[in-house]
Design a protein around this motif. Structure first.
Motif, PDB file in Angstrom:
ATOM      1  N   GLY A 134      12.530  -2.009  -6.420  1.00  0.00           N
ATOM      2  CA  GLY A 134      11.612  -1.772  -7.520  1.00  0.00           C
ATOM      3  C   GLY A 134      11.199  -3.011  -8.286  1.00  0.00           C
ATOM      4  O   GLY A 134      10.489  -2.917  -9.285  1.00  0.00           O
ATOM      5  N   LYS A 135      11.559  -4.202  -7.808  1.00  0.00           N
ATOM      6  CA  LYS A 135      11.316  -5.420  -8.576  1.00  0.00           C
ATOM      7  C   LYS A 135      10.121  -6.223  -8.086  1.00  0.00           C
ATOM      8  O   LYS A 135       9.892  -7.343  -8.560  1.00  0.00           O
ATOM      9  CB  LYS A 135      12.576  -6.293  -8.575  1.00  0.00           C
ATOM     10  CG  LYS A 135      13.735  -5.649  -9.336  1.00  0.00           C
ATOM     11  CD  LYS A 135      14.945  -6.566  -9.405  1.00  0.00           C
ATOM     12  CE  LYS A 135      16.081  -5.922 -10.172  1.00  0.00           C
ATOM     13  NZ  LYS A 135      17.265  -6.800 -10.268  1.00  0.00           N
ATOM     14  N   SER A 136       9.373  -5.700  -7.148  1.00  0.00           N
ATOM     15  CA  SER A 136       8.122  -6.349  -6.763  1.00  0.00           C
ATOM     16  C   SER A 136       7.142  -5.289  -6.294  1.00  0.00           C
ATOM     17  O   SER A 136       7.530  -4.244  -5.774  1.00  0.00           O
ATOM     18  CB  SER A 136       8.349  -7.404  -5.671  1.00  0.00           C
ATOM     19  OG  SER A 136       8.695  -6.802  -4.449  1.00  0.00           O
ATOM     20  N   LEU A 137       5.882  -5.566  -6.508  1.00  0.00           N
ATOM     21  CA  LEU A 137       4.794  -4.668  -6.122  1.00  0.00           C
ATOM     22  C   LEU A 137       3.831  -5.438  -5.233  1.00  0.00           C
ATOM     23  O   LEU A 137       3.382  -6.529  -5.595  1.00  0.00           O
ATOM     24  CB  LEU A 137       4.068  -4.156  -7.366  1.00  0.00           C
ATOM     25  CG  LEU A 137       2.739  -3.415  -7.142  1.00  0.00           C
ATOM     26  CD1 LEU A 137       2.975  -2.117  -6.371  1.00  0.00           C
ATOM     27  CD2 LEU A 137       2.063  -3.125  -8.484  1.00  0.00           C
ATOM     28  N   ARG A 138       3.505  -4.887  -4.085  1.00  0.00           N
ATOM     29  CA  ARG A 138       2.577  -5.533  -3.153  1.00  0.00           C
ATOM     30  C   ARG A 138       1.342  -4.655  -2.978  1.00  0.00           C
ATOM     31  O   ARG A 138       1.443  -3.461  -2.691  1.00  0.00           O
ATOM     32  CB  ARG A 138       3.244  -5.755  -1.795  1.00  0.00           C
ATOM     33  CG  ARG A 138       2.322  -6.414  -0.753  1.00  0.00           C
ATOM     34  CD  ARG A 138       2.986  -6.474   0.612  1.00  0.00           C
ATOM     35  NE  ARG A 138       2.096  -7.020   1.617  1.00  0.00           N
ATOM     36  CZ  ARG A 138       2.018  -8.312   1.936  1.00  0.00           C
ATOM     37  NH1 ARG A 138       2.813  -9.175   1.320  1.00  0.00           N
ATOM     38  NH2 ARG A 138       1.169  -8.748   2.851  1.00  0.00           N
ATOM     39  N   LEU A 139       0.174  -5.263  -3.176  1.00  0.00           N
ATOM     40  CA  LEU A 139      -1.105  -4.608  -2.928  1.00  0.00           C
ATOM     41  C   LEU A 139      -1.787  -5.273  -1.745  1.00  0.00           C
ATOM     42  O   LEU A 139      -1.800  -6.510  -1.643  1.00  0.00           O
ATOM     43  CB  LEU A 139      -2.025  -4.704  -4.149  1.00  0.00           C
ATOM     44  CG  LEU A 139      -1.533  -4.115  -5.475  1.00  0.00           C
ATOM     45  CD1 LEU A 139      -2.582  -4.343  -6.553  1.00  0.00           C
ATOM     46  CD2 LEU A 139      -1.229  -2.635  -5.331  1.00  0.00           C
ATOM     47  N   SER A 140      -2.366  -4.475  -0.866  1.00  0.00           N
ATOM     48  CA  SER A 140      -3.145  -5.005   0.251  1.00  0.00           C
ATOM     49  C   SER A 140      -4.620  -4.914  -0.103  1.00  0.00           C
ATOM     50  O   SER A 140      -5.101  -3.868  -0.543  1.00  0.00           O
ATOM     51  CB  SER A 140      -2.858  -4.209   1.527  1.00  0.00           C
ATOM     52  OG  SER A 140      -1.502  -4.322   1.901  1.00  0.00           O
ATOM     53  N   LEU A 141      -5.358  -6.017   0.086  1.00  0.00           N
ATOM     54  CA  LEU A 141      -6.782  -6.075  -0.227  1.00  0.00           C
ATOM     55  C   LEU A 141      -7.574  -6.411   1.027  1.00  0.00           C
ATOM     56  O   LEU A 141      -7.086  -7.106   1.915  1.00  0.00           O
ATOM     57  CB  LEU A 141      -7.067  -7.145  -1.286  1.00  0.00           C
ATOM     58  CG  LEU A 141      -6.935  -6.783  -2.770  1.00  0.00           C
ATOM     59  CD1 LEU A 141      -5.499  -6.459  -3.116  1.00  0.00           C
ATOM     60  CD2 LEU A 141      -7.456  -7.925  -3.635  1.00  0.00           C
ATOM     61  N   ARG A 142      -8.794  -5.928   1.072  1.00  0.00           N
ATOM     62  CA  ARG A 142      -9.732  -6.362   2.117  1.00  0.00           C
ATOM     63  C   ARG A 142     -11.135  -6.431   1.536  1.00  0.00           C
ATOM     64  O   ARG A 142     -11.466  -5.695   0.584  1.00  0.00           O
ATOM     65  CB  ARG A 142      -9.691  -5.421   3.313  1.00  0.00           C
ATOM     66  CG  ARG A 142     -10.240  -4.033   3.074  1.00  0.00           C
ATOM     67  CD  ARG A 142     -10.503  -3.317   4.394  1.00  0.00           C
ATOM     68  NE  ARG A 142     -10.881  -1.923   4.209  1.00  0.00           N
ATOM     69  CZ  ARG A 142     -12.111  -1.515   3.896  1.00  0.00           C
ATOM     70  NH1 ARG A 142     -13.089  -2.410   3.718  1.00  0.00           N
ATOM     71  NH2 ARG A 142     -12.371  -0.228   3.754  1.00  0.00           N
ATOM     72  N   PRO A 143     -11.974  -7.307   2.077  1.00  0.00           N
ATOM     73  CA  PRO A 143     -13.359  -7.396   1.599  1.00  0.00           C
ATOM     74  C   PRO A 143     -14.084  -6.069   1.795  1.00  0.00           C
ATOM     75  O   PRO A 143     -13.790  -5.305   2.718  1.00  0.00           O
ATOM     76  CB  PRO A 143     -13.959  -8.497   2.486  1.00  0.00           C
ATOM     77  CG  PRO A 143     -12.793  -9.290   2.953  1.00  0.00           C
ATOM     78  CD  PRO A 143     -11.665  -8.311   3.108  1.00  0.00           C
ATOM     79  N   ALA A 144     -15.033  -5.793   0.932  1.00  0.00           N
ATOM     80  CA  ALA A 144     -15.770  -4.529   0.999  1.00  0.00           C
ATOM     81  C   ALA A 144     -17.233  -4.754   0.644  1.00  0.00           C
ATOM     82  O   ALA A 144     -17.576  -5.691  -0.100  1.00  0.00           O
ATOM     83  CB  ALA A 144     -15.153  -3.508   0.051  1.00  0.00           C
ATOM     84  N   ALA A 145     -18.094  -3.899   1.160  1.00  0.00           N
ATOM     85  CA  ALA A 145     -19.505  -3.931   0.788  1.00  0.00           C
ATOM     86  C   ALA A 145     -19.648  -3.462  -0.660  1.00  0.00           C
ATOM     87  O   ALA A 145     -18.809  -2.706  -1.155  1.00  0.00           O
ATOM     88  CB  ALA A 145     -20.310  -3.025   1.713  1.00  0.00           C
ATOM     89  N   PRO A 146     -20.698  -3.905  -1.349  1.00  0.00           N
ATOM     90  CA  PRO A 146     -20.878  -3.505  -2.747  1.00  0.00           C
ATOM     91  C   PRO A 146     -20.844  -1.992  -2.960  1.00  0.00           C
ATOM     92  O   PRO A 146     -20.276  -1.506  -3.941  1.00  0.00           O
ATOM     93  CB  PRO A 146     -22.244  -4.087  -3.105  1.00  0.00           C
ATOM     94  CG  PRO A 146     -22.379  -5.281  -2.211  1.00  0.00           C
ATOM     95  CD  PRO A 146     -21.721  -4.890  -0.927  1.00  0.00           C
TER      96      PRO A 146
END
Length: 401
Positions: A107-119
């Motif tokens: 519970g001591k770290s949070l990971r988010l995955s991101l990717r590019p997206a169209a507007p």
């Protein structure tokens, strides 16, 4: 603009002692990682446009300073949004969306995955609003160390001895069955603030509820257990069905790894949990039927699945109405958690023809909650809350006939 104004304000109010301070935020290779020095309550993630941003509200956290940039994130800002919530804003170099997020096992770290997206896709994310991410809830009582023999006697309470019904002898009066969660070798949660066990707290509350309801003389009451004994989960609601109960209420007092988590929550049945916390909690509670690898539960296949579905839909609607009423009555008497009506697939809620709720009265991991729930006055307040809600519930049912 609104978010930027919030971040520009330096908090001047003293913050309470929180579970975790932000130690570092890093953004690189399509991921954002937030590290804390302790566990936090939850994270709400949402997108903002004009300019394009991704924001995180971390409940139970204080803002920090360490930042490492990279990838689609060109700037990171953070500040104390409220006394118990830190806000992080990721300024995007180009539109990007969050495709997944999870806390680490501790519970001591949070990971988010991101990717590019169209507007257009990014705009859709903005419109969808917040996504909630809950850390693992690891604080639970240790399982029993000794081996327990599995015998038919464990299920005998349904077949041979039904609970005593207290109250008027008039069988036309509604019957409420109160279920004190856990019991016997299954202690449930154990408080770090004095060692109180969930099974004892729930039994004391259940008895207090029974005594309070009997004062009116308008309802009959039965307890699934009035001593420290273990009852199989399916047997709990089957007892209510065999008694032809009009309402089934299961009393619990859970725990959370975050000691700041507090307040009551009411759960009603759903095959799909309303959030990850509810899903994990239901899965964990449902495992109470398994002792030494032997599953004591059994499915009832005697009733047509179509009839069950039709009946259960109506039952779920009545349960949800009672949950809302219970929360309304609880407000003056006890602390209630945000997003306090939730849905989960608890086994004890699965009687197809008995309206049922599971009432998590608070957290034994929270010092104030455990003090309240362990005290006679606190138990009386919980009892009055339930008794008032039950009276109004049946009055409405009678009036609608």
């Amino acid at each position: 603009m609104f978010c930027a104004m919030l971040l520009a304000v330096t908090p001047i109010l003293a913050s309470p002692v929180l579970a975790g301070a932000i130690q570092q935020i890093s953004a690189h290779d399509g991921a954002v990682i937030v590290q804390f020095d302790g566990v936090v309550d939850k994270a709400d993630v949402f997108a903002l446009a004009g300019p394009d941003r991704i924001a995180l509200d971390i409940s139970g956290a204080t803002a920090g300073r360490s930042v490492a940039l990279g990838g689609a994130v060109q700037n990171i800002r953070q500040a104390q949004f409220s006394a118990d919530t830190a806000r992080i804003v990721l300024d995007l170099a180009e539109p990007a969306i969050v495709t997944g997020g999870a806390f680490s096992a501790d519970g001591k770290s949070l990971r988010l995955s991101l990717r590019p997206a169209a507007p257009k896709e990014f705009s859709g994310t903005v419109a969808r609003g917040k996504t909630q991410i809950i850390p693992p809830m690891l604080f639970r009582a240790e399982p029993p160390k000794r081996r327990y023999e599995v015998t038919a006697a464990i299920r005998s309470n349904v077949g041979t001895g039904l609970p005593t019904i207290s109250g008027p002898s008039d069988e036309s009066l509604p019957l409420v069955v109160i279920d004190a969660g856990h019991g016997g070798h299954d202690p449930g949660a154990i408080s770090p603030h004095g060692g109180q066990q969930e099974k004892d707290v729930t039994l004391a509350i259940a008895k207090s509820v029974r005594d309070e309801m009997l004062k009116s003389g308008r309802v009959r009451v039965a307890l699934t257990r009035d001593t420290d004994k273990f009852i199989v989960l399916q047997d709990r609601y089957q007892l209510a069905r065999k008694l032809n109960a009009d309402l089934f209420i299961s009393i619990h007092a859970d725990s959370a790894e975050n000691p700041e988590a507090n307040g009551g929550t009411v759960y009603t049945l759903s095959e799909v949990a309303s959030d990850r916390e509810a899903q994990r909690l239901a899965a964990r509670e449902n495992k109470a039927n398994i002792i030494n690898g032997v599953n004591l539960g059994g499915a009832d296949a005697n009733v047509s699945s179509i009839l069950i579905d039709l009946t259960q839909r109506e039952t779920m609607n009545v349960s949800a109405d009672f949950a809302k009423l219970l929360l309304r009555e609880a407000m003056p008497n006890m602390r209630i958690r945000g997003n306090s009506h939730r849905f989960a697939s608890f086994i004890v809620l699965k009687a197809p023809d008995t309206p049922s709720v599971l009432f998590e009265t608070g957290y034994l991991s929270n010092a104030e909650d455990v003090s309240f729930l362990s005290s006679r006055e606190g138990q009386r307040k919980v009892a009055r809350t339930l008794a008032n809600a039950i009276q109004v519930h049946f009055a409405r049912r009678i009036a609608s006939r």
